[in-house]
Write a protein that holds these residues in place. Structure first.
Motif, PDB file in Angstrom:
ATOM      1  N   THR A 102       3.797  -1.047   3.791  1.00 50.55           N
ATOM      2  CA  THR A 102       3.283   0.312   3.562  1.00 50.55           C
ATOM      3  C   THR A 102       4.422   1.265   3.210  1.00 50.55           C
ATOM      4  OG1 THR A 102       1.675  -0.159   5.322  1.00 50.55           O
ATOM      5  CG2 THR A 102       1.763   2.089   4.470  1.00 50.55           C
ATOM      6  N   MET A 103       4.196   2.066   2.191  1.00 46.24           N
ATOM      7  CA  MET A 103       5.195   3.005   1.717  1.00 46.24           C
ATOM      8  C   MET A 103       4.568   4.392   1.630  1.00 46.24           C
ATOM      9  SD  MET A 103       7.327   2.728  -1.883  1.00 46.24           S
ATOM     10  CE  MET A 103       7.444   0.951  -1.690  1.00 46.24           C
ATOM     11  N   VAL A 104       5.402   5.433   1.722  1.00 47.42           N
ATOM     12  CA  VAL A 104       4.938   6.798   1.554  1.00 47.42           C
ATOM     13  C   VAL A 104       5.660   7.437   0.380  1.00 47.42           C
ATOM     14  CG1 VAL A 104       6.632   7.709   3.214  1.00 47.42           C
ATOM     15  CG2 VAL A 104       4.577   9.043   2.674  1.00 47.42           C
ATOM     16  N   ALA A 105       4.931   8.259  -0.371  1.00 44.76           N
ATOM     17  CA  ALA A 105       5.511   9.049  -1.449  1.00 44.76           C
ATOM     18  C   ALA A 105       4.705  10.336  -1.543  1.00 44.76           C
ATOM     19  CB  ALA A 105       5.477   8.297  -2.775  1.00 44.76           C
ATOM     20  N   THR A 106       5.175  11.368  -0.873  1.00 45.68           N
ATOM     21  CA  THR A 106       4.436  12.633  -0.851  1.00 45.68           C
ATOM     22  C   THR A 106       5.403  13.764  -0.526  1.00 45.68           C
ATOM     23  OG1 THR A 106       2.423  13.711  -0.009  1.00 45.68           O
ATOM     24  CG2 THR A 106       3.784  12.545   1.602  1.00 45.68           C
ATOM     25  N   GLY A 107       4.883  14.976  -0.351  1.00 46.43           N
ATOM     26  CA  GLY A 107       5.735  16.131  -0.066  1.00 46.43           C
ATOM     27  C   GLY A 107       6.349  16.681  -1.344  1.00 46.43           C
ATOM     28  N   VAL A 143       0.863  -1.187   0.000  1.00 52.72           N
ATOM     29  CA  VAL A 143       0.000   0.000   0.000  1.00 52.72           C
ATOM     30  C   VAL A 143       0.893   1.229   0.000  1.00 52.72           C
ATOM     31  CG1 VAL A 143      -1.759   1.297   1.243  1.00 52.72           C
ATOM     32  CG2 VAL A 143      -1.839  -1.200   1.240  1.00 52.72           C
ATOM     33  N   ILE A 144       0.646   2.139  -0.927  1.00 50.88           N
ATOM     34  CA  ILE A 144       1.472   3.336  -1.071  1.00 50.88           C
ATOM     35  C   ILE A 144       0.618   4.563  -0.764  1.00 50.88           C
ATOM     36  CG2 ILE A 144       2.889   4.710  -2.645  1.00 50.88           C
ATOM     37  CD1 ILE A 144       3.296   2.062  -4.250  1.00 50.88           C
ATOM     38  N   ILE A 145       1.046   5.347   0.213  1.00 51.87           N
ATOM     39  CA  ILE A 145       0.351   6.582   0.586  1.00 51.87           C
ATOM     40  C   ILE A 145       0.921   7.716  -0.262  1.00 51.87           C
ATOM     41  CG2 ILE A 145      -0.135   8.213   2.442  1.00 51.87           C
ATOM     42  CD1 ILE A 145       0.283   5.874   4.422  1.00 51.87           C
ATOM     43  N   ALA A 146       0.134   8.203  -1.196  1.00 57.92           N
ATOM     44  CA  ALA A 146       0.562   9.272  -2.096  1.00 57.92           C
ATOM     45  C   ALA A 146      -0.578  10.260  -2.281  1.00 57.92           C
ATOM     46  CB  ALA A 146       0.997   8.684  -3.439  1.00 57.92           C
ATOM     47  N   ALA A 147      -1.156  10.674  -1.163  1.00 60.88           N
ATOM     48  CA  ALA A 147      -2.384  11.478  -1.187  1.00 60.88           C
ATOM     49  C   ALA A 147      -2.147  12.958  -0.965  1.00 60.88           C
ATOM     50  CB  ALA A 147      -3.361  10.934  -0.144  1.00 60.88           C
ATOM     51  N   GLY A 148      -0.931  13.446  -1.224  1.00 59.41           N
ATOM     52  CA  GLY A 148      -0.677  14.866  -1.064  1.00 59.41           C
ATOM     53  C   GLY A 148      -0.933  15.330   0.354  1.00 59.41           C
ATOM     54  N   MET A 170       9.065  13.034   0.556  1.00 55.68           N
ATOM     55  CA  MET A 170       9.230  11.953   1.531  1.00 55.68           C
ATOM     56  C   MET A 170       8.917  10.642   0.815  1.00 55.68           C
ATOM     57  SD  MET A 170       7.185  11.085   5.086  1.00 55.68           S
ATOM     58  CE  MET A 170       7.675  12.544   5.988  1.00 55.68           C
ATOM     59  N   LEU A 171       9.895   9.735   0.803  1.00 57.29           N
ATOM     60  CA  LEU A 171       9.767   8.503   0.051  1.00 57.29           C
ATOM     61  C   LEU A 171      10.423   7.354   0.797  1.00 57.29           C
ATOM     62  CD1 LEU A 171       9.140   6.908  -2.569  1.00 57.29           C
ATOM     63  CD2 LEU A 171      11.325   7.737  -3.472  1.00 57.29           C
ATOM     64  N   GLY A 172       9.692   6.265   0.988  1.00 62.18           N
ATOM     65  CA  GLY A 172      10.300   5.090   1.602  1.00 62.18           C
ATOM     66  C   GLY A 172       9.289   4.216   2.321  1.00 62.18           C
ATOM     67  N   TRP A 173       9.778   3.108   2.852  1.00 60.69           N
ATOM     68  CA  TRP A 173       8.935   2.168   3.583  1.00 60.69           C
ATOM     69  C   TRP A 173       8.588   2.709   4.962  1.00 60.69           C
ATOM     70  CZ3 TRP A 173       6.728  -1.697   1.138  1.00 60.69           C
ATOM     71  CH2 TRP A 173       7.338  -2.273   0.017  1.00 60.69           C
TER      72      TRP A 173
END
Length: 353
Positions: free
Chosen positions: A306-311, A185-190, A298-301
């Motif tokens: 779960t991963m984040v890709a935002t900022g 699951v990748i959190i990329a919701a701005g 911000m990018l990474g596990w």
């Protein structure tokens, strides 16, 4: 092949989805609003490099992204059959200060050394479309900068994702990333990523930076370079409109309200480009761009699934396709090639004074 769910269908989420599909993964995208909503649905779309001095890995990363952008957006258009408004048009920077002009001249050699593929940073006496009164010390012309039309890029990216078999579900609100199905699951919701990151990183990790911009009907050539001066970007889009922006507000009472801040931006733009004087304002826009604790993305596990890709509130459109490639590497068990400054751990580390 992994089953991957991406929360958010903005430029990061869509670019990540496209990259994962290209690598053979199965992708489901979940968007609370509409495709390209939020920061990805703005007006400006300027893609400009850092100045060629005091070089570091972050500047190099963005440079590589800007150079590879033409190929990326051409692929998006080919897959979707839709325009993105991308163009490598270059940039003019009016110089109204002797000290800034001297610094601009000193950067010519830096660009020749640090940039590649024949991209230049030169100082001209004047430039077409720029008021000489706004540039008494000349005009920088860089040939690396580009522009994309955010209002076109989102639908085109979504079309490319669907063309490769990706699913995009809109109007679906997610309260907890852990409740979303998928191997990853990748959190990329701005800006919306903030609430989803609380279980992993705590409160207040993503802030909304308010930006106000305007769209004008002005007589400017569609391939005129972007004009950038006094903190303002003037972007002639390929469809004949001109975007002007944007404010960068950390404090505000009403995030989506238009106020005098935009009037000040327009006044500066009209001083630099005479064709904007008297031009009809077609739209005034205000929105929030996502800022992680530090200016970088911000990018990474966050945990084992779960991963984040935002900022990255100033570099979203410039870096998004490279962020997508990095996510593919991470999903495939690799480390990726992005700067360590992007990692969640680094974002939570206080800067040393």
């Amino acid at each position: 092949m992994a089953n991957i769910s991406i929360i958010g269908a903005g430029v990061y989420g869509l670019s990540i989805g496209l990259a994962l599909l290209g690598a053979g993964h199965k992708v489901r995208m979940i968007e609370a609003g509409a495709v390209g909503q939020g920061a990805s649905g703005g007006l400006v779309g300027a893609l400009a490099p850092h100045v060629p001095e005091d070089w570091n890995v972050r500047k190099q990363y963005q440079l590589d992204a800007l150079i590879s952008a033409a190929e990326h957006w051409a692929r998006v258009e080919a897959l979707s059959g839709l325009p993105t408004g991308y163009g490598r048009v270059g940039r003019y920077i009016p110089l109204d200060d002797a000290y800034e002009a001297q610094k601009a001249l000193s950067r010519v050699a830096g660009a020749a050394r640090l940039w590649r593929d024949g991209f230049d940073w030169q100082v001209l006496q004047s430039a077409p479309g720029v008021d000489p009164a706004a540039a008494p010390f000349g005009v920088v012309h860089d040939t690396l900068s580009a522009r994309v039309n955010p209002r076109l890029a989102g639908p085109a990216l979504a079309g490319a994702v669907r063309a490769l078999g990706g699913q995009i579900e809109t109007g679906v609100r997610v309260d907890r990333a852990a409740a979303v199905s998928g191997d990853v699951v990748i959190i990329a919701a701005g800006v919306g990523s903030g609430a989803l990151l609380v279980p992993f990183l705590g409160e207040g990790r993503i802030k909304g930076i308010k930006g106000q911009a305007a769209l004008l009907a002005a007589e400017l050539p569609a391939h005129m370079p972007v004009v950038n001066g006094k903190g303002v970007y003037i972007v002639p889009h390929a469809n004949g409109t001109v975007a002007v922006g944007a404010t960068s507000e950390n404090r505000y009472a009403q995030p989506f309200a238009i106020d005098a801040g935009l009037d000040a931006v327009l006044d500066k733009a009209r001083l630099m480009v005479p064709a904007l004087r008297g031009a009809e304002v077609l739209e005034r826009h205000a929105g929030l761009r996502p800022k992680a604790p530090k200016p970088e993305a911000m990018l990474g596990w966050l945990d084992d699934r779960t991963m984040v890709a935002t900022g990255g509130f100033k570099t979203g459109f410039a870096n998004a396709h490279r962020i997508g490639a990095e996510v593919v590497a991470l999903v495939n068990g690799e480390t990726g090639s992005f700067p360590g400054d992007f990692t969640p751990t680094h974002h939570l580390t206080k800067r040393k004074k």
